[in-house]
Design a protein around this motif. Structure first.
Motif, PDB file in Angstrom:
ATOM      1  N   GLU A 148       0.848  -1.193   0.000  1.00  0.00           N
ATOM      2  CA  GLU A 148       0.000   0.000   0.000  1.00  0.00           C
ATOM      3  C   GLU A 148       0.883   1.243   0.000  1.00  0.00           C
ATOM      4  O   GLU A 148       1.791   1.377   0.823  1.00  0.00           O
ATOM      5  CB  GLU A 148      -0.901  -0.004   1.230  1.00  0.00           C
ATOM      6  CG  GLU A 148      -1.839   1.173   1.314  1.00  0.00           C
ATOM      7  CD  GLU A 148      -2.740   1.145   2.538  1.00  0.00           C
ATOM      8  OE1 GLU A 148      -3.286   2.213   2.875  1.00  0.00           O
ATOM      9  OE2 GLU A 148      -2.886   0.077   3.158  1.00  0.00           O
ATOM     10  N   GLY A 149       0.625   2.151  -0.929  1.00  0.00           N
ATOM     11  CA  GLY A 149       1.359   3.397  -0.973  1.00  0.00           C
ATOM     12  C   GLY A 149       2.585   3.404  -1.858  1.00  0.00           C
ATOM     13  O   GLY A 149       3.246   4.436  -1.984  1.00  0.00           O
ATOM     14  N   THR A 150       2.890   2.266  -2.506  1.00  0.00           N
ATOM     15  CA  THR A 150       4.094   2.227  -3.330  1.00  0.00           C
ATOM     16  C   THR A 150       3.851   2.719  -4.749  1.00  0.00           C
ATOM     17  O   THR A 150       4.760   2.728  -5.576  1.00  0.00           O
ATOM     18  CB  THR A 150       4.677   0.798  -3.391  1.00  0.00           C
ATOM     19  OG1 THR A 150       3.708  -0.081  -3.954  1.00  0.00           O
ATOM     20  CG2 THR A 150       5.065   0.317  -2.016  1.00  0.00           C
ATOM     21  N   ILE A 151       2.641   3.126  -5.035  1.00  0.00           N
ATOM     22  CA  ILE A 151       2.317   3.689  -6.335  1.00  0.00           C
ATOM     23  C   ILE A 151       1.379   4.870  -6.105  1.00  0.00           C
ATOM     24  O   ILE A 151       0.660   4.913  -5.112  1.00  0.00           O
ATOM     25  CB  ILE A 151       1.681   2.625  -7.253  1.00  0.00           C
ATOM     26  CG1 ILE A 151       1.759   3.050  -8.722  1.00  0.00           C
ATOM     27  CG2 ILE A 151       0.270   2.283  -6.834  1.00  0.00           C
ATOM     28  CD1 ILE A 151       1.474   1.927  -9.698  1.00  0.00           C
ATOM     29  N   GLY A 152       1.413   5.841  -7.005  1.00  0.00           N
ATOM     30  CA  GLY A 152       0.568   7.019  -6.835  1.00  0.00           C
ATOM     31  C   GLY A 152       1.327   8.185  -6.238  1.00  0.00           C
ATOM     32  O   GLY A 152       2.372   8.030  -5.606  1.00  0.00           O
ATOM     33  N   ALA A 153       0.773   9.377  -6.407  1.00  0.00           N
ATOM     34  CA  ALA A 153       1.401  10.599  -5.893  1.00  0.00           C
ATOM     35  C   ALA A 153       1.343  10.643  -4.363  1.00  0.00           C
ATOM     36  O   ALA A 153       0.457  10.046  -3.746  1.00  0.00           O
ATOM     37  CB  ALA A 153       0.689  11.819  -6.470  1.00  0.00           C
ATOM     38  N   LYS A 154       2.267  11.363  -3.780  1.00  0.00           N
ATOM     39  CA  LYS A 154       2.287  11.498  -2.325  1.00  0.00           C
ATOM     40  C   LYS A 154       0.992  12.111  -1.804  1.00  0.00           C
ATOM     41  O   LYS A 154       0.587  11.861  -0.673  1.00  0.00           O
ATOM     42  CB  LYS A 154       3.474  12.352  -1.886  1.00  0.00           C
ATOM     43  CG  LYS A 154       4.824  11.705  -2.084  1.00  0.00           C
ATOM     44  CD  LYS A 154       5.943  12.580  -1.554  1.00  0.00           C
ATOM     45  CE  LYS A 154       7.290  11.918  -1.750  1.00  0.00           C
ATOM     46  NZ  LYS A 154       8.411  12.739  -1.212  1.00  0.00           N
ATOM     47  N   GLU A 155       0.343  12.901  -2.638  1.00  0.00           N
ATOM     48  CA  GLU A 155      -0.879  13.574  -2.202  1.00  0.00           C
ATOM     49  C   GLU A 155      -2.091  12.636  -2.139  1.00  0.00           C
ATOM     50  O   GLU A 155      -3.126  12.994  -1.580  1.00  0.00           O
ATOM     51  CB  GLU A 155      -1.203  14.730  -3.158  1.00  0.00           C
ATOM     52  CG  GLU A 155      -0.188  15.864  -3.143  1.00  0.00           C
ATOM     53  CD  GLU A 155       1.077  15.526  -3.914  1.00  0.00           C
ATOM     54  OE1 GLU A 155       1.026  14.591  -4.758  1.00  0.00           O
ATOM     55  OE2 GLU A 155       2.115  16.173  -3.678  1.00  0.00           O
ATOM     56  N   GLU A 156      -1.970  11.435  -2.709  1.00  0.00           N
ATOM     57  CA  GLU A 156      -3.098  10.500  -2.710  1.00  0.00           C
ATOM     58  C   GLU A 156      -3.370  10.004  -1.292  1.00  0.00           C
ATOM     59  O   GLU A 156      -2.459   9.517  -0.616  1.00  0.00           O
ATOM     60  CB  GLU A 156      -2.812   9.301  -3.623  1.00  0.00           C
ATOM     61  CG  GLU A 156      -2.547   9.661  -5.069  1.00  0.00           C
ATOM     62  CD  GLU A 156      -3.803  10.071  -5.823  1.00  0.00           C
ATOM     63  OE1 GLU A 156      -4.899  10.067  -5.223  1.00  0.00           O
ATOM     64  OE2 GLU A 156      -3.680  10.405  -7.012  1.00  0.00           O
ATOM     65  N   THR A 157      -4.630  10.110  -0.856  1.00  0.00           N
ATOM     66  CA  THR A 157      -4.991   9.678   0.497  1.00  0.00           C
ATOM     67  C   THR A 157      -6.147   8.681   0.523  1.00  0.00           C
ATOM     68  O   THR A 157      -6.481   8.163   1.584  1.00  0.00           O
ATOM     69  CB  THR A 157      -5.377  10.895   1.360  1.00  0.00           C
ATOM     70  OG1 THR A 157      -6.479  11.576   0.743  1.00  0.00           O
ATOM     71  CG2 THR A 157      -4.204  11.855   1.512  1.00  0.00           C
ATOM     72  N   ASP A 158      -6.756   8.418  -0.619  1.00  0.00           N
ATOM     73  CA  ASP A 158      -7.899   7.510  -0.643  1.00  0.00           C
ATOM     74  C   ASP A 158      -7.448   6.072  -0.435  1.00  0.00           C
ATOM     75  O   ASP A 158      -6.415   5.637  -0.959  1.00  0.00           O
ATOM     76  CB  ASP A 158      -8.642   7.614  -1.977  1.00  0.00           C
ATOM     77  CG  ASP A 158      -9.251   8.988  -2.179  1.00  0.00           C
ATOM     78  OD1 ASP A 158      -9.956   9.454  -1.274  1.00  0.00           O
ATOM     79  OD2 ASP A 158      -9.002   9.599  -3.239  1.00  0.00           O
ATOM     80  N   TRP A 159      -8.277   5.318   0.320  1.00  0.00           N
ATOM     81  CA  TRP A 159      -7.961   3.900   0.538  1.00  0.00           C
ATOM     82  C   TRP A 159      -8.648   3.108  -0.566  1.00  0.00           C
ATOM     83  O   TRP A 159      -9.807   2.716  -0.456  1.00  0.00           O
ATOM     84  CB  TRP A 159      -8.437   3.446   1.930  1.00  0.00           C
ATOM     85  CG  TRP A 159      -7.737   2.199   2.376  1.00  0.00           C
ATOM     86  CD1 TRP A 159      -6.508   2.106   2.960  1.00  0.00           C
ATOM     87  CD2 TRP A 159      -8.227   0.853   2.274  1.00  0.00           C
ATOM     88  NE1 TRP A 159      -6.192   0.786   3.231  1.00  0.00           N
ATOM     89  CE2 TRP A 159      -7.233   0.005   2.817  1.00  0.00           C
ATOM     90  CE3 TRP A 159      -9.401   0.278   1.786  1.00  0.00           C
ATOM     91  CZ2 TRP A 159      -7.384  -1.384   2.894  1.00  0.00           C
ATOM     92  CZ3 TRP A 159      -9.548  -1.105   1.846  1.00  0.00           C
ATOM     93  CH2 TRP A 159      -8.554  -1.920   2.399  1.00  0.00           C
ATOM     94  N   VAL A 160      -7.919   2.893  -1.666  1.00  0.00           N
ATOM     95  CA  VAL A 160      -8.476   2.246  -2.850  1.00  0.00           C
ATOM     96  C   VAL A 160      -7.475   1.222  -3.375  1.00  0.00           C
ATOM     97  O   VAL A 160      -6.257   1.363  -3.194  1.00  0.00           O
ATOM     98  CB  VAL A 160      -8.815   3.271  -3.947  1.00  0.00           C
ATOM     99  CG1 VAL A 160      -9.975   4.165  -3.530  1.00  0.00           C
ATOM    100  CG2 VAL A 160      -7.582   4.115  -4.306  1.00  0.00           C
ATOM    101  N   PRO A 161      -7.963   0.174  -4.056  1.00  0.00           N
ATOM    102  CA  PRO A 161      -7.064  -0.861  -4.577  1.00  0.00           C
ATOM    103  C   PRO A 161      -6.012  -0.328  -5.542  1.00  0.00           C
ATOM    104  O   PRO A 161      -4.925  -0.913  -5.666  1.00  0.00           O
ATOM    105  CB  PRO A 161      -8.020  -1.835  -5.277  1.00  0.00           C
ATOM    106  CG  PRO A 161      -9.322  -1.663  -4.589  1.00  0.00           C
ATOM    107  CD  PRO A 161      -9.382  -0.208  -4.246  1.00  0.00           C
ATOM    108  N   MET A 162      -6.316   0.762  -6.243  1.00  0.00           N
ATOM    109  CA  MET A 162      -5.373   1.344  -7.194  1.00  0.00           C
ATOM    110  C   MET A 162      -4.022   1.644  -6.555  1.00  0.00           C
ATOM    111  O   MET A 162      -2.982   1.629  -7.229  1.00  0.00           O
ATOM    112  CB  MET A 162      -5.977   2.623  -7.769  1.00  0.00           C
ATOM    113  CG  MET A 162      -5.123   3.339  -8.798  1.00  0.00           C
ATOM    114  SD  MET A 162      -5.974   4.792  -9.475  1.00  0.00           S
ATOM    115  CE  MET A 162      -5.990   5.878  -8.034  1.00  0.00           C
ATOM    116  N   LEU A 163      -3.999   1.925  -5.253  1.00  0.00           N
ATOM    117  CA  LEU A 163      -2.771   2.332  -4.573  1.00  0.00           C
ATOM    118  C   LEU A 163      -2.055   1.170  -3.893  1.00  0.00           C
ATOM    119  O   LEU A 163      -1.191   1.375  -3.042  1.00  0.00           O
ATOM    120  CB  LEU A 163      -3.084   3.439  -3.561  1.00  0.00           C
ATOM    121  CG  LEU A 163      -3.667   4.717  -4.174  1.00  0.00           C
ATOM    122  CD1 LEU A 163      -3.974   5.740  -3.100  1.00  0.00           C
ATOM    123  CD2 LEU A 163      -2.736   5.309  -5.229  1.00  0.00           C
TER     124      LEU A 163
END
Length: 375
Positions: A148-163
């Motif tokens: 979790e959190g190893t992809i996406g911008a630092k600003e992303e905060t949503d708890w979604v499978p994409m991240l």
């Protein structure tokens, strides 16, 4: 698009030399992928490959990554339903391609409709054997181990499978460096004793002996998720446990009330802000119990308790618990390893370790495990 008349369809049970990664049930009709990092691997001598895949979910859709010759080539959301996905086409039919289809997202315990299955393959060539690696590693953990959190911008905060990602993750990076087959059992927010919000039912040890007991619902039960796992089918050489981050967070979170019993659970802080000794002891006892279970299930594995990517407040307790276990059992095949902390420069999305943090953790863990395996 021109149709490839050489394509032949094979149910997964009829497709030779398909290697399955990850804990699953005993059937390939279809193959159910439960855990992050699970999937299939094959060597294809041909130019085109399709997989028939099925997904279902109420909220949290699955994602997959496609890896060709060791390099991630694509990543996609698998929408609900049963359909064919083209994995590769137009490549040299005379060369052998190693292909992996990897589940990128952890089992979603709060979504009882969570499902990802592979039914069949379409290929225009032949499938060749996939050799097993000489080393097997099992990783157990929480959101860090789920990627979790190893992809996406630092600003992303949503708890979604994409991240979530299975590949941009210290588990996959370490396994690749060691040339090891690996499995992952992980749940965001969970601990060895309690979750980040003090829920004592959200602990990995309680479900470790099941195929994927963290899931819920009648369909997952019918698929064998709650059945006992056959540990003789896959014995790891190393078990890496990365738990304790959420147990530490529970001390700073509000109390949790069990809706069934009304009982209130809380890891307590003393007035001076230190951890309550009784609650610390419960945490340490949970580690000792889990080590006993891990040793029973994996009699020859070296067990490493690896911790520290989001701070080290529980490290003294982890050391005490592991030392107490070793003294009581005379088991010397257990150790503790401190992972490098995440910094402002290496943080990823959702305030979790980013890819560079996972790279550094994998580098240091790989060096440590190589030394352990030499002994």
């Amino acid at each position: 698009m021109s149709h490839n008349k050489r394509l032949k369809t094979y149910p997964l049970t009829k497709a030779k030399h398909v290697k399955v990664h990850g804990r699953t049930n005993h059937t390939r009709t279809p193959l159910t992928l439960f855990w992050t990092g699970s999937g299939i691997e094959l060597n294809i001598k041909g130019s085109e490959l399709w997989i028939e895949i099925e997904a279902d979910y109420q909220v949290y859709e699955p994602w997959i990554s496609i890896v060709i010759n060791g390099v991630p080539m694509s990543r996609l959301m698998v929408t609900a339903g049963r359909h064919w996905i083209c994995v590769l086409r137009g490549l040299n039919p005379d060369t052998v391609k190693n292909v992996r289809v990897v589940k990128d997202v952890q089992p979603m315990s709060s979504d009882s409709r969570c499902l990802l299955q592979i039914h069949a393959l379409k290929v225009d060539g032949e499938l060749l054997p996939v050799t097993d690696k000489s080393l097997k590693v099992e990783f157990i953990g929480d959101s860090i181990t789920s990627g979790e959190g190893t992809i996406g911008a630092k600003e992303e905060t949503d708890w979604v499978p994409m991240l979530f990602t299975a590949l941009r993750n210290y588990t996959a990076i370490t396994a690749e460096a060691l040339n090891a087959d690996y499995r992952v059992l992980s749940q965001s927010g969970w601990g060895v004793l309690t979750s980040w919000d003090n829920n004592p039912h959200a602990n990995i040890p309680a479900y470790y002996e099941q195929v994927c007991g963290v899931l819920t619902g009648e369909r997952n039960e019918a698929l064998g998720a709650f059945s006992d796992h056959d540990f003789t089918s896959w014995q790891p050489d190393v078990v890496v446990v990365n738990l304790g981050t959420n147990d530490g967070g529970a001390f700073y979170s509000p109390a949790w009330t069990d809706p069934a019993s009304g009982k209130v659970y809380k890891q307590r802080l003393n007035e001076d802000g230190t951890f309550n000794e009784e609650d610390l002891q419960d945490f340490e006892s949970a580690i000792e119990r889990f080590l006993v279970k891990l040793r029973t299930c994996n009699p020859a594995a070296h067990i490493v308790w690896a911790y520290g990517m989001l701070g080290t407040p529980m490290m003294p307790s982890i050391y005490r618990a592991v030392d107490a276990y070793k003294k009581r059992t005379m088991d010397r095949n257990v150790s503790v390893f401190q992972l490098p902390n995440t910094t402002e420069e290496t943080i990823g999305s959702r305030s979790h370790p980013g890819l560079s943090a996972h790279d550094k953790a994998a580098d240091e863990l790989t060096v440590y495990l190589r030394e352990i395996l030499k002994r």
